[in-house]
Design a protein around this motif. Structure first.
Motif, mmCIF file in Angstrom:
data_model
loop_
_atom_site.group_PDB
_atom_site.id
_atom_site.type_symbol
_atom_site.label_atom_id
_atom_site.label_comp_id
_atom_site.label_asym_id
_atom_site.label_seq_id
_atom_site.Cartn_x
_atom_site.Cartn_y
_atom_site.Cartn_z
ATOM 1 N N MET A 65 0.806 -1.223 0.000
ATOM 2 C CA MET A 65 0.000 0.000 0.000
ATOM 3 C C MET A 65 0.838 1.271 0.000
ATOM 4 O O MET A 65 0.452 2.284 0.584
ATOM 5 C CB MET A 65 -0.971 0.024 1.195
ATOM 6 C CG MET A 65 -2.100 -0.969 1.079
ATOM 7 S SD MET A 65 -2.951 -0.868 -0.513
ATOM 8 C CE MET A 65 -3.983 0.571 -0.238
ATOM 9 N N GLY A 66 1.968 1.208 -0.630
ATOM 10 C CA GLY A 66 2.792 2.404 -0.689
ATOM 11 C C GLY A 66 3.940 2.238 -1.650
ATOM 12 O O GLY A 66 4.031 1.234 -2.369
ATOM 13 N N MET A 67 4.790 3.227 -1.689
ATOM 14 C CA MET A 67 5.983 3.137 -2.527
ATOM 15 C C MET A 67 7.090 3.996 -1.916
ATOM 16 O O MET A 67 6.835 4.979 -1.232
ATOM 17 C CB MET A 67 5.691 3.588 -3.955
ATOM 18 C CG MET A 67 5.248 5.028 -4.089
ATOM 19 S SD MET A 67 4.834 5.495 -5.791
ATOM 20 C CE MET A 67 6.452 5.981 -6.404
ATOM 21 N N LEU A 68 8.318 3.538 -2.174
ATOM 22 C CA LEU A 68 9.482 4.322 -1.800
ATOM 23 C C LEU A 68 9.971 5.015 -3.058
ATOM 24 O O LEU A 68 9.998 4.404 -4.125
ATOM 25 C CB LEU A 68 10.593 3.404 -1.299
ATOM 26 C CG LEU A 68 10.377 2.706 0.040
ATOM 27 C CD1 LEU A 68 11.346 1.542 0.173
ATOM 28 C CD2 LEU A 68 10.571 3.690 1.183
ATOM 29 N N ASN A 69 10.344 6.285 -2.941
ATOM 30 C CA ASN A 69 10.980 6.920 -4.095
ATOM 31 C C ASN A 69 12.249 7.607 -3.646
ATOM 32 O O ASN A 69 12.395 7.997 -2.488
ATOM 33 C CB ASN A 69 10.032 7.903 -4.794
ATOM 34 C CG ASN A 69 10.146 9.296 -4.227
ATOM 35 O OD1 ASN A 69 11.081 10.041 -4.557
ATOM 36 N ND2 ASN A 69 9.230 9.658 -3.341
ATOM 37 N N ALA A 70 13.162 7.726 -4.617
ATOM 38 C CA ALA A 70 14.422 8.418 -4.373
ATOM 39 C C ALA A 70 14.778 9.188 -5.636
ATOM 40 O O ALA A 70 15.852 9.037 -6.204
ATOM 41 C CB ALA A 70 15.507 7.412 -4.029
ATOM 42 N N VAL A 71 13.813 9.978 -6.104
ATOM 43 C CA VAL A 71 14.010 10.714 -7.358
ATOM 44 C C VAL A 71 15.153 11.718 -7.196
ATOM 45 O O VAL A 71 16.003 11.855 -8.080
ATOM 46 C CB VAL A 71 12.704 11.408 -7.789
ATOM 47 C CG1 VAL A 71 12.948 12.353 -8.966
ATOM 48 C CG2 VAL A 71 11.655 10.365 -8.148
ATOM 49 N N GLY A 72 15.178 12.398 -6.070
ATOM 50 C CA GLY A 72 16.289 13.315 -5.805
ATOM 51 C C GLY A 72 16.174 14.648 -6.529
ATOM 52 O O GLY A 72 17.163 15.202 -7.010
ATOM 53 N N LEU A 73 14.946 15.164 -6.611
ATOM 54 C CA LEU A 73 14.714 16.521 -7.122
ATOM 55 C C LEU A 73 15.216 16.752 -8.550
ATOM 56 O O LEU A 73 15.765 17.811 -8.865
ATOM 57 C CB LEU A 73 15.352 17.560 -6.188
ATOM 58 C CG LEU A 73 14.767 17.625 -4.768
ATOM 59 C CD1 LEU A 73 15.576 18.593 -3.921
ATOM 60 C CD2 LEU A 73 13.308 18.057 -4.803
ATOM 61 N N THR A 212 18.200 4.271 0.974
ATOM 62 C CA THR A 212 16.951 4.688 1.614
ATOM 63 C C THR A 212 16.168 5.615 0.681
ATOM 64 O O THR A 212 16.721 6.186 -0.255
ATOM 65 C CB THR A 212 17.219 5.434 2.935
ATOM 66 O OG1 THR A 212 17.987 6.592 2.643
ATOM 67 C CG2 THR A 212 17.953 4.551 3.928
ATOM 68 N N GLY A 213 14.873 5.741 0.960
ATOM 69 C CA GLY A 213 14.038 6.618 0.137
ATOM 70 C C GLY A 213 12.842 7.086 0.937
ATOM 71 O O GLY A 213 12.721 6.810 2.135
ATOM 72 N N GLY A 214 11.933 7.789 0.266
ATOM 73 C CA GLY A 214 10.771 8.351 0.947
ATOM 74 C C GLY A 214 9.537 7.501 0.715
ATOM 75 O O GLY A 214 9.155 7.233 -0.418
ATOM 76 N N LEU A 215 8.892 7.111 1.812
ATOM 77 C CA LEU A 215 7.688 6.283 1.727
ATOM 78 C C LEU A 215 6.447 7.161 1.607
ATOM 79 O O LEU A 215 6.271 8.108 2.370
ATOM 80 C CB LEU A 215 7.578 5.388 2.967
ATOM 81 C CG LEU A 215 6.364 4.454 3.041
ATOM 82 C CD1 LEU A 215 6.416 3.401 1.939
ATOM 83 C CD2 LEU A 215 6.274 3.782 4.408
ATOM 84 N N SER A 216 5.602 6.834 0.638
ATOM 85 C CA SER A 216 4.349 7.563 0.444
ATOM 86 C C SER A 216 3.254 6.566 0.117
ATOM 87 O O SER A 216 3.508 5.376 -0.034
ATOM 88 C CB SER A 216 4.500 8.567 -0.697
ATOM 89 O OG SER A 216 4.738 7.879 -1.919
ATOM 90 N N GLY A 217 2.036 7.065 -0.042
ATOM 91 C CA GLY A 217 0.922 6.181 -0.372
ATOM 92 C C GLY A 217 0.071 5.882 0.850
ATOM 93 O O GLY A 217 0.390 6.302 1.970
ATOM 94 N N PRO A 218 -1.043 5.138 0.646
ATOM 95 C CA PRO A 218 -2.001 4.883 1.733
ATOM 96 C C PRO A 218 -1.364 4.351 3.010
ATOM 97 O O PRO A 218 -1.884 4.587 4.108
ATOM 98 C CB PRO A 218 -2.952 3.851 1.119
ATOM 99 C CG PRO A 218 -2.933 4.174 -0.347
ATOM 100 C CD PRO A 218 -1.527 4.598 -0.641
#
Lengths: 303, 257
Positions: A65-73, A212-218
């Motif tokens: 129910m989520g995703m990690l992203n590390a797009v980095g702006l 590591t990355g940022g967790l988002s989503g429900p």
């Protein structure tokens, strides 16, 4: 007739529904699927002083129910935005908010100063909470002193509505919120992503190039609702709530918990029309609950 | 070409190999399919996972108003799609991406085109081959798999143009990888390729040596499919670009391979 209008500082939104930075491009990517003119507003991608290539692939990992992203702006820099993107979007009948990021205080200020003269950009969202860059970003957002320093410097350079986007990766988010309020922020938006990590067990390696990355989503929504509730009781400025909103009812949770407006992020990826559904839901919700103005529901939680 | 969200009904669902199946889909409301270029893809919503699953378009039949998707069971999402009974509905975002080059300046009557597919990557080449044949090109298919049991679409491709086959174990066609095939002894004007990354890299290296134009279709992990989230980027000579919106098809000269 239900009134969905809300104010964030001097910024007047036709409804409380915004899109979150980095999840809606510059709006145009969704133009075939969404009536951009119906949105309360949209927050365009994190914009920095100079062009940034972002982090290496892989930058994304789906989690329950989520995703990690590390797009980095990744972005082409503020000058490119002003010359090439702003002319394409400035006539959309919706508030455009530019998310601003930087590696140093002077970077943030330089970007804000360049954006200030743009007639159809009435607000910026200051990102002091990006977990995916080595310099700046979250480094400013995890201490009261750092958050206050950036806010103060931008406040002196930017006269329009300034929203500060807060990191949840702190011991007490209300302290940071109070610090930026004291330095003149018009609003706070929260939460940015939660720092997370995923491991590929067969390869015995991290899934993301950045580990590591940022967790988002429900998956993050209950944490976000809790923080919005806490912050809205701690500050007087309007709070913009975000974190895992994927339905109209989710959006109303944030409003009732204390948000004046909400942002939809990750849900745009799996339901590109989600913002339209939320606006419809809010209208219907107000009808069902005999509420004339949606702003009456901000913080209307019955305890 | 406008992108749209459309509910499709699964008209037929058939497993072609133990791990790959073909879904034939029609818009529920009977609305006509949008114009679709070969090499474009769709994003399918499923219940078992949050994000939509990107699937390349295998074939389009405008007359029957049908779309076909060849799906490899690669996890929860694709397993759910392959397990749905006929008559089920799927919400699909389409058409996405740029597709293979098939404009008149590139494809002329007699143009010699080699279409190289590896495993489920053979999917988009079927529709491409049909369009190239219709434009009078001389098409050769080359498809590879680990064993004969995993070969896909060979019969269907044979109805369009000659098909060369390689298998890793030699159980059908020539033994070896697609780059070992004897079809490379002939000259081509353009190579189109879709398959696992190591295979495409080998094909790209061979195409460079033979100085032939080559396009490859990438399958980097995606989220939005619209060029907004910047998750599926590939390093190119222009920097990081989204595979979903600026690809999935790239000329190998654009890549840093």
């Amino acid at each position: 007739m239900v009134n969905l209008e809300v104010n964030i500082g001097s910024l007047k939104l036709k409804n409380p529904v915004l899109t979150a930075s980095g999840t809606f491009g510059y709006g145009t990517e969704f133009a075939d699927l969404v009536d951009l003119n119906r949105l309360g507003g949209f927050v365009v991608k994190g914009t920095t002083l100079n062009h940034r290539e972002g982090n290496d692939y892989p930058r994304m990992a789906e989690t329950p129910m989520g995703m990690l992203n590390a797009v980095g702006l990744q972005n082409k820099g503020v000058d490119y935005f002003i010359e090439h993107i702003y002319p394409e979007i400035k006539n959309i009948d919706s508030k455009i908010i530019v998310n601003v990021s930087g590696a140093s205080v002077s970077d943030y200020v330089a970007v804000a100063e360049k954006l200030a003269p743009l007639e159809n950009i009435e607000a910026i969202e200051v990102n002091i909470s990006c977990p995916n860059v080595k310099q700046g970003g979250m480094a400013f957002g995890t201490t009261c002193a750092g958050a206050a320093e950036v806010t103060r410097a931008i406040r002196n350079a930017y006269p329009k509505t300034m929203i500060v986007k807060l990191s949840p990766n702190v011991t007490d988010i209300t302290e940071i919120a109070r610090a930026v309020e004291a330095e003149g922020a018009d609003s706070v938006s929260l939460i940015n992503t939660l720092l997370g990590m995923a491991v590929d067990v067969e390869r015995q390696k991290p899934v993301l190039s950045t580990v590591t990355g940022g967790l988002s989503g429900p998956a993050v929504k209950p944490v976000a609702v809790r923080m919005v509730w806490q912050v809205s009781r701690a500050v007087k400025i309007p709070v913009i709530g975000l974190g895992g909103i994927a339905s109209g009812a989710d959006a109303m949770e944030f409003i009732l918990a204390g948000a004046s407006a909400i942002q939809v992020g990750t849900a745009n990826f799996f339901n590109p029309r989600i913002t339209m559904e939320i606006i419809d839901y809010m209208e219907d919700y107000c009808h069902r609950h005999n509420v004339k103005n949606i702003y009456e529901l901000t913080g209307a939680l019955k305890l | 070409m406008k992108k749209q969200l459309t509910d499709f009904i699964i008209k037929t669902s058939e497993m072609l190999t133990p791990s790959c199946g073909m879904l034939t889909l029609m818009p529920v409301d009977g609305s006509p399919l949008p114009e679709i270029k070969p090499g474009q893809f769709v994003e399918v919503a499923v219940n078992s996972v949050m994000l939509r699953r990107p699937i390349s378009i295998c074939d389009v039949d405008y007359e029957a108003n049908e779309l076909r998707l060849l799906i490899r069971n690669a996890g929860k999402g694709t397993s759910e799609m392959l397990g749905l009974p006929e008559g089920s509905k799927l919400n699909i975002l389409l058409p996405l991406g740029n597709g293979f080059t098939f404009s008149d300046d590139v494809v002329q009557p007699g143009s010699r085109m080699l279409l190289v597919g590896g495993g489920v990557g053979t999917a988009p080449l079927l529709y491409l081959g049909r369009i190239l044949r219709r434009k009078g090109a001389e098409v050769t298919f080359l498809t590879g798999a680990k064993t004969s049991a995993e070969l896909l679409l060979v019969d269907e491709m044979e109805r369009i143009a000659p098909v060369a086959v390689t298998t890793d174990d030699g159980s059908e066609g020539e033994k070896g990888f697609v780059v070992d095939s004897t079809v490379w002894q002939k000259d081509y004007d353009r190579v189109y390729c879709c398959g696992p990354a190591p295979m495409m890299k080998a094909v790209a290296a061979l195409a460079r040596r033979k100085e032939v134009e080559c396009e490859v279709s990438l399958e980097n992990m995606m989220a939005c499919g619209l060029g907004a989230c910047l998750c599926c980027v590939e390093k190119t000579v222009k920097g990081n670009v989204c595979v979903c919106s600026e690809g999935p098809v790239f000329n190998i000269n654009e890549l840093t391979w």
